[in-house]
Design a protein around this motif. Structure first.
Motif, short mmCIF file in Angstrom:
data_model
loop_
_atom_site.label_atom_id
_atom_site.label_comp_id
_atom_site.label_asym_id
_atom_site.label_seq_id
_atom_site.Cartn_x
_atom_site.Cartn_y
_atom_site.Cartn_z
N LYS A 289 0.90 -1.34 0.11
CA LYS A 289 0.03 -0.02 -0.22
C LYS A 289 0.81 1.30 -0.01
O LYS A 289 0.64 2.22 -0.57
N ALA A 290 1.95 1.16 0.80
CA ALA A 290 2.82 2.53 0.85
C ALA A 290 3.73 2.81 -0.57
O ALA A 290 3.49 3.87 -0.91
N GLU A 291 3.96 1.81 -1.13
CA GLU A 291 4.35 1.74 -2.76
C GLU A 291 3.34 2.21 -3.66
O GLU A 291 3.64 3.02 -4.28
N GLU A 292 2.27 1.95 -3.50
CA GLU A 292 1.03 2.21 -4.15
C GLU A 292 0.77 3.68 -3.97
O GLU A 292 0.53 4.49 -5.27
N VAL A 293 0.83 4.26 -2.84
CA VAL A 293 0.72 5.55 -2.76
C VAL A 293 1.94 6.74 -2.60
O VAL A 293 1.92 7.90 -2.49
N ASN A 294 3.12 5.89 -3.07
CA ASN A 294 4.42 6.64 -2.93
C ASN A 294 4.89 7.15 -1.69
O ASN A 294 5.10 8.21 -1.43
N ALA A 295 4.45 6.58 -0.50
CA ALA A 295 4.87 7.14 0.82
C ALA A 295 6.09 6.77 1.30
O ALA A 295 6.84 5.71 1.06
N ASN B 47 13.36 2.13 1.15
CA ASN B 47 13.24 3.46 1.16
C ASN B 47 12.11 4.12 2.16
O ASN B 47 11.73 5.22 2.32
N ILE B 48 11.26 3.01 2.73
CA ILE B 48 10.01 3.43 3.29
C ILE B 48 10.48 3.00 5.03
O ILE B 48 10.75 2.03 5.66
N LEU B 49 10.10 4.15 5.76
CA LEU B 49 10.20 4.17 7.24
C LEU B 49 8.74 3.84 7.88
O LEU B 49 7.84 4.28 7.61
#
Length: 171
Positions: A94-100, A118-120
């Motif tokens: 989901k984070a990748e989908e919304v570029n979080a 690259n996601i915290l």
């Protein structure tokens, strides 16, 4: 320096949420990751961006919020719809989908900080019923350019200095 305060799983507490707003008047964004068990118009959460947890009955809260804060994109969710007690993989997708860049979630009541790629990923623990440790925790992020300094606080004793960490964001 910009600051964001993240809390979760306060389960009906209001005095503590009001106290956080008093203690951290320099914070620009307040985030609640669900299970506040409060209504949207409760003054205790009036400055917070709040998502709906599995114990929330307020239909005006969304399950997810995507927030752009000074070029950093946050995904805020409670986590129960992503099975966070078992895996972060669904939340990662989901984070990748919304570029979080940063994912804030709760549900497990376990304080947790993890960088995947690259996601915290950040679970601030619980103000009401902490699991895994005794402290009633919340987190404050300090932003300077592409560096995030993470500070974990025990509501009753102040900052837990040994848990302080810094992360490079790739925006």
């Amino acid at each position: 320096m910009s600051k964001v305060l993240i809390v979760s799983d306060s389960h009906g507490l209001t005095e503590e949420l009001n106290e956080l707003k008093k203690r951290h008047q320099d914070v620009e964004k307040f985030i609640h990751c669900g299970d506040s068990e409060l209504s949207k118009n409760d003054e205790a959460i009036d400055q917070f961006i709040v998502v709906r947890g599995n114990c929330d009955y307020e239909s005006l809260f969304h399950n997810d919020e995507v927030i752009d804060f000074q070029g950093t994109k946050f995904l805020v969710t409670h986590g129960h719809l992503y099975n966070v007690k078992s895996t972060l993989m669904n939340l990662k997708y989901k984070a990748e989908e919304v570029n979080a860049n940063i994912v804030c979630f709760g549900h497990s009541h376990l304080l947790g900080i993890e960088k995947i790629g690259n996601i915290l990923f950040l679970n601030p623990g619980s103000l009401r019923l902490p699991r895994g440790r005794d402290e009633r925790t919340y987190v404050v992020l300090n932003f300077t350019e592409q560096i995030v300094d993470l500070h974990v606080y025990d509501f009753d004793q102040g900052e837990i200095v040994q848990l302080r960490q810094s992360f490079q964001l790739h925006i």
